[in-house]
Design a protein around this motif. Structure first.
Motif, PDB file in Angstrom:
ATOM      1  N   SER A 213     -22.724  42.299  84.301  1.00  0.00           N
ATOM      2  CA  SER A 213     -21.501  41.575  84.643  1.00  0.00           C
ATOM      3  C   SER A 213     -20.356  41.958  83.720  1.00  0.00           C
ATOM      4  N   ILE A 214     -20.645  42.225  82.448  1.00  0.00           N
ATOM      5  CA  ILE A 214     -19.592  42.608  81.515  1.00  0.00           C
ATOM      6  C   ILE A 214     -19.014  43.966  81.867  1.00  0.00           C
ATOM      7  N   VAL A 215     -19.881  44.936  82.181  1.00  0.00           N
ATOM      8  CA  VAL A 215     -19.405  46.264  82.564  1.00  0.00           C
ATOM      9  C   VAL A 215     -18.580  46.173  83.848  1.00  0.00           C
ATOM     10  N   GLU A 216     -19.043  45.374  84.789  1.00  0.00           N
ATOM     11  CA  GLU A 216     -18.308  45.207  86.039  1.00  0.00           C
ATOM     12  C   GLU A 216     -16.938  44.574  85.793  1.00  0.00           C
ATOM     13  N   ASP A 217     -16.891  43.568  84.916  1.00  0.00           N
ATOM     14  CA  ASP A 217     -15.615  42.922  84.590  1.00  0.00           C
ATOM     15  C   ASP A 217     -14.655  43.905  83.925  1.00  0.00           C
ATOM     16  N   ILE A 218     -15.169  44.702  82.990  1.00  0.00           N
ATOM     17  CA  ILE A 218     -14.327  45.682  82.303  1.00  0.00           C
ATOM     18  C   ILE A 218     -13.763  46.677  83.302  1.00  0.00           C
ATOM     19  N   TYR A 219     -14.586  47.098  84.248  1.00  0.00           N
ATOM     20  CA  TYR A 219     -14.112  48.034  85.271  1.00  0.00           C
ATOM     21  C   TYR A 219     -13.021  47.380  86.125  1.00  0.00           C
ATOM     22  N   ARG A 220     -13.237  46.143  86.546  1.00  0.00           N
ATOM     23  CA  ARG A 220     -12.252  45.441  87.362  1.00  0.00           C
ATOM     24  C   ARG A 220     -10.942  45.224  86.606  1.00  0.00           C
ATOM     25  N   LEU A 221     -11.052  44.961  85.305  1.00  0.00           N
ATOM     26  CA  LEU A 221      -9.868  44.730  84.487  1.00  0.00           C
ATOM     27  C   LEU A 221      -9.163  46.029  84.108  1.00  0.00           C
ATOM     28  N   HIS A 222      -9.846  47.156  84.320  1.00  0.00           N
ATOM     29  CA  HIS A 222      -9.306  48.455  83.902  1.00  0.00           C
ATOM     30  C   HIS A 222      -8.955  48.441  82.415  1.00  0.00           C
TER      31      HIS A 222
ATOM     32  N   ILE B 234      -9.563  49.775  79.042  1.00  0.00           N
ATOM     33  CA  ILE B 234     -10.151  50.859  78.255  1.00  0.00           C
ATOM     34  C   ILE B 234     -10.480  50.400  76.837  1.00  0.00           C
ATOM     35  N   GLN B 235      -9.580  49.594  76.251  1.00  0.00           N
ATOM     36  CA  GLN B 235      -9.794  49.127  74.877  1.00  0.00           C
ATOM     37  C   GLN B 235     -11.082  48.316  74.785  1.00  0.00           C
ATOM     38  N   LEU B 236     -11.282  47.438  75.744  1.00  0.00           N
ATOM     39  CA  LEU B 236     -12.488  46.616  75.746  1.00  0.00           C
ATOM     40  C   LEU B 236     -13.727  47.470  75.973  1.00  0.00           C
ATOM     41  N   LEU B 237     -13.602  48.500  76.793  1.00  0.00           N
ATOM     42  CA  LEU B 237     -14.710  49.426  77.030  1.00  0.00           C
ATOM     43  C   LEU B 237     -15.086  50.150  75.747  1.00  0.00           C
ATOM     44  N   HIS B 238     -14.082  50.617  74.994  1.00  0.00           N
ATOM     45  CA  HIS B 238     -14.351  51.291  73.722  1.00  0.00           C
ATOM     46  C   HIS B 238     -15.026  50.344  72.732  1.00  0.00           C
ATOM     47  N   TYR B 239     -14.601  49.076  72.755  1.00  0.00           N
ATOM     48  CA  TYR B 239     -15.202  48.071  71.891  1.00  0.00           C
ATOM     49  C   TYR B 239     -16.689  47.887  72.215  1.00  0.00           C
ATOM     50  N   LEU B 240     -17.000  47.793  73.509  1.00  0.00           N
ATOM     51  CA  LEU B 240     -18.394  47.663  73.932  1.00  0.00           C
ATOM     52  C   LEU B 240     -19.196  48.896  73.531  1.00  0.00           C
ATOM     53  N   LYS B 241     -18.613  50.075  73.699  1.00  0.00           N
ATOM     54  CA  LYS B 241     -19.320  51.311  73.372  1.00  0.00           C
ATOM     55  C   LYS B 241     -19.625  51.387  71.873  1.00  0.00           C
ATOM     56  N   GLU B 242     -18.610  51.113  71.062  1.00  0.00           N
ATOM     57  CA  GLU B 242     -18.776  51.230  69.616  1.00  0.00           C
ATOM     58  C   GLU B 242     -19.714  50.168  69.067  1.00  0.00           C
ATOM     59  N   GLU B 243     -19.444  48.909  69.417  1.00  0.00           N
ATOM     60  CA  GLU B 243     -20.260  47.816  68.893  1.00  0.00           C
ATOM     61  C   GLU B 243     -21.664  47.829  69.494  1.00  0.00           C
ATOM     62  N   GLY B 244     -21.751  48.210  70.772  1.00  0.00           N
ATOM     63  CA  GLY B 244     -23.064  48.276  71.416  1.00  0.00           C
ATOM     64  C   GLY B 244     -23.956  49.317  70.769  1.00  0.00           C
ATOM     65  N   ALA B 245     -23.396  50.479  70.464  1.00  0.00           N
ATOM     66  CA  ALA B 245     -24.176  51.541  69.823  1.00  0.00           C
ATOM     67  C   ALA B 245     -24.668  51.092  68.448  1.00  0.00           C
TER      68      ALA B 245
ATOM     69  N   ILE C 139     -17.859  55.168  83.210  1.00  0.00           N
ATOM     70  CA  ILE C 139     -17.051  54.008  83.596  1.00  0.00           C
ATOM     71  C   ILE C 139     -15.588  54.236  83.202  1.00  0.00           C
ATOM     72  N   GLU C 140     -15.366  54.827  82.035  1.00  0.00           N
ATOM     73  CA  GLU C 140     -14.000  55.110  81.597  1.00  0.00           C
ATOM     74  C   GLU C 140     -13.321  56.083  82.558  1.00  0.00           C
ATOM     75  N   GLN C 141     -14.046  57.124  82.968  1.00  0.00           N
ATOM     76  CA  GLN C 141     -13.478  58.080  83.905  1.00  0.00           C
ATOM     77  C   GLN C 141     -13.148  57.409  85.238  1.00  0.00           C
ATOM     78  N   ALA C 142     -14.029  56.499  85.666  1.00  0.00           N
ATOM     79  CA  ALA C 142     -13.787  55.776  86.919  1.00  0.00           C
ATOM     80  C   ALA C 142     -12.538  54.907  86.819  1.00  0.00           C
ATOM     81  N   ILE C 143     -12.325  54.326  85.645  1.00  0.00           N
ATOM     82  CA  ILE C 143     -11.117  53.512  85.440  1.00  0.00           C
ATOM     83  C   ILE C 143      -9.874  54.387  85.509  1.00  0.00           C
ATOM     84  N   TYR C 144      -9.914  55.537  84.825  1.00  0.00           N
ATOM     85  CA  TYR C 144      -8.753  56.423  84.840  1.00  0.00           C
ATOM     86  C   TYR C 144      -8.465  56.940  86.254  1.00  0.00           C
TER      87      TYR C 144
END
Length: 442
Positions: A152-161, A163-174, A201-206
């Protein structure tokens, strides 16, 4: 009475991975056993119904203030909010362990797991990598480790477009994956797959950035989305080091855009960070925010305070009290105009409060010389008919990637304006329920 399955292994995991002290381990296991007597946790886990239990133990401050009772059937003597969250944290720990154990023992059926945009991800991998099935399975294992909330979080980030939140998930998740599941044999590969998936997901947003209008997205702050990520990647701890606290506060302060409609300009902190990062001046931005963090105040009592610069360790006790450097700290209860000990369950409930609101600061600066922020504000507003935080934040990401626009900004002047506004801010730690009341009152 239900037996807590794999109790011995769970206890070893809490000690080895979570680095808990013996008394905390005993408390967590006791919490799980009490819940397990009413709800067979292992049975819910094996049937893929963990979300049902998590929902039963989701109890908000709004629920509490409205006089609602928790949905679960576990007796609590004392504070219902604190008690419910204590049980919820213990349950999430147990489920995290069971996911870890199943993957390690190769008991997971990956065919039953579906990931967001799976078909599109496979097509993306076909063009970018040879081991397609491996990388799909890496992500499915991550979905297993982190739970259904990740979907649900990934889907929300995609819907919100966002990128900053996506990078946050990527960095903190790793970071979370590599530290929490460090003994899992393939965690490095899984984490690599997780990063690759978020790249997709980032490419899909762009690919969707050709339009700015999002009529189906409600106008609400994105801070709640960050809290969802923080909660997803949250293993309760006895204490946090100064480095861990600084990292968490840095993420919060650099996410709080101020799109004030009644001032001459916005204070889009995310865009400013993105701008300095893109022009190779990331250290400058980081140093400014870290100095701001240094000066955040906290109170030992009404008349005695200190600053985060002097924090060595922050701890949260079983009863919700917060300790800095082994001494209890207090939060200002604006409703009663008193200072009282914190009563929280996790670090996300400790807010960074503006003593003087950003709304007031920006209004007071009307008519002064902030040419670069005015230019950025005009660019953010361009071609957006109905402005809201999400649309403006998304537009900021687009502008940060626009080389021509970046080059039009006078870096020296933007630094002057940025530092001047930062210098106007006074920050303090406050219990989130007290901060919510303060905001509502204003």
């Amino acid at each position: 009475m239900n037996t807590l399955e794999k109790e011995r292994e769970f206890k070893e995991w809490l000690k080895k991975v979570c680095l808990y002290k013996d008394n905390t381990i005993d408390s967590r296991i006791t919490n799980c056993k009490k819940v397990n007597d009413v709800y067979n946790l292992y049975d819910y886990f094996k049937k893929g119904k963990t979300e049902e239990i998590i929902k039963l133990f989701t109890y908000t401050t709004d629920d509490k203030d409205s006089g609602l009772k928790p949905l679960h059937a576990i007796p609590i003597n004392g504070n219902l909010y604190t008690g419910t969250h204590t049980y919820k944290s213990a349950i999430k720990l147990y489920f995290s362990f069971l996911n870890y154990y199943e993957i390690e023992q190769k008991e997971t059926k990956l065919t039953d797991i579906k990931i967001f945009k799976e078909k599109e991800y496979i097509s993306y991998l076909d063009k970018n990598i040879s081991k397609v099935n491996d990388y799909v399975n890496y992500v499915k294992n991550i979905y297993k480790l982190l739970g259904i909330e990740l979907y649900s979080i990934v889907e929300d980030i995609y819907r919100l477009h966002n990128i900053q939140l996506l990078h946050y998930l990527k960095e903190e998740g790793a970071k979370y994956l590599l530290s929490t599941f460090k003994d899992l044999s393939s965690i490095t590969q899984y984490t690599s797959g997780f990063r690759k998936y978020l790249d997709f997901i980032e490419q899909a947003i762009y690919d969707d950035f050709d339009t700015i209008s999002d009529p189906d997205i409600e106008d609400e702050t994105e801070i709640s989305e960050e809290y969802k990520i923080e909660e997803l990647l949250f293993i309760p701890k006895d204490s946090y080091t100064s480095e861990e606290i600084r990292e968490k506060f840095f993420n919060r302060l650099t996410s709080q855009n101020r799109f004030n409609q009644k001032s001459d300009f916005y204070f889009p902190i995310r865009f400013i960070g993105q701008y300095f990062n893109k022009i190779g001046d990331k250290k400058y931005f980081k140093d400014i925010i870290n100095k701001q963090i240094d000066n955040i105040q906290f109170f030992y009592d009404k008349d005695r305070h200190d600053i985060i610069k002097n924090l060595k360790k922050l701890s949260i006790s079983e009863d919700g009290h917060v300790f800095i450097n082994e001494e209890t700290i207090f939060s200002k209860d604006s409703k009663n105009d008193t200072y009282v000990p914190f009563e929280v369950n996790e670090i996300s409930e400790i807010d960074i409060d503006h003593k003087k609101s950003m709304d007031s600061i920006l209004r007071e600066l009307k008519g002064e010389d902030f040419g670069q922020l005015v230019k950025i504000t005009k660019a953010l507003n361009e071609k957006i008919k109905k402005r809201n935080n999400k649309k403006l934040a998304k537009k900021g990401t687009i502008l940060s990637d626009d080389v021509e626009f970046r080059n039009s900004i006078d870096k020296t002047e933007l630094k002057r304006e940025f530092e001047y506004i930062i210098g106007k801010m006074e920050l303090q730690l406050m219990q989130n329920t007290h901060n919510n009341y303060k905001r509502n009152k204003v």
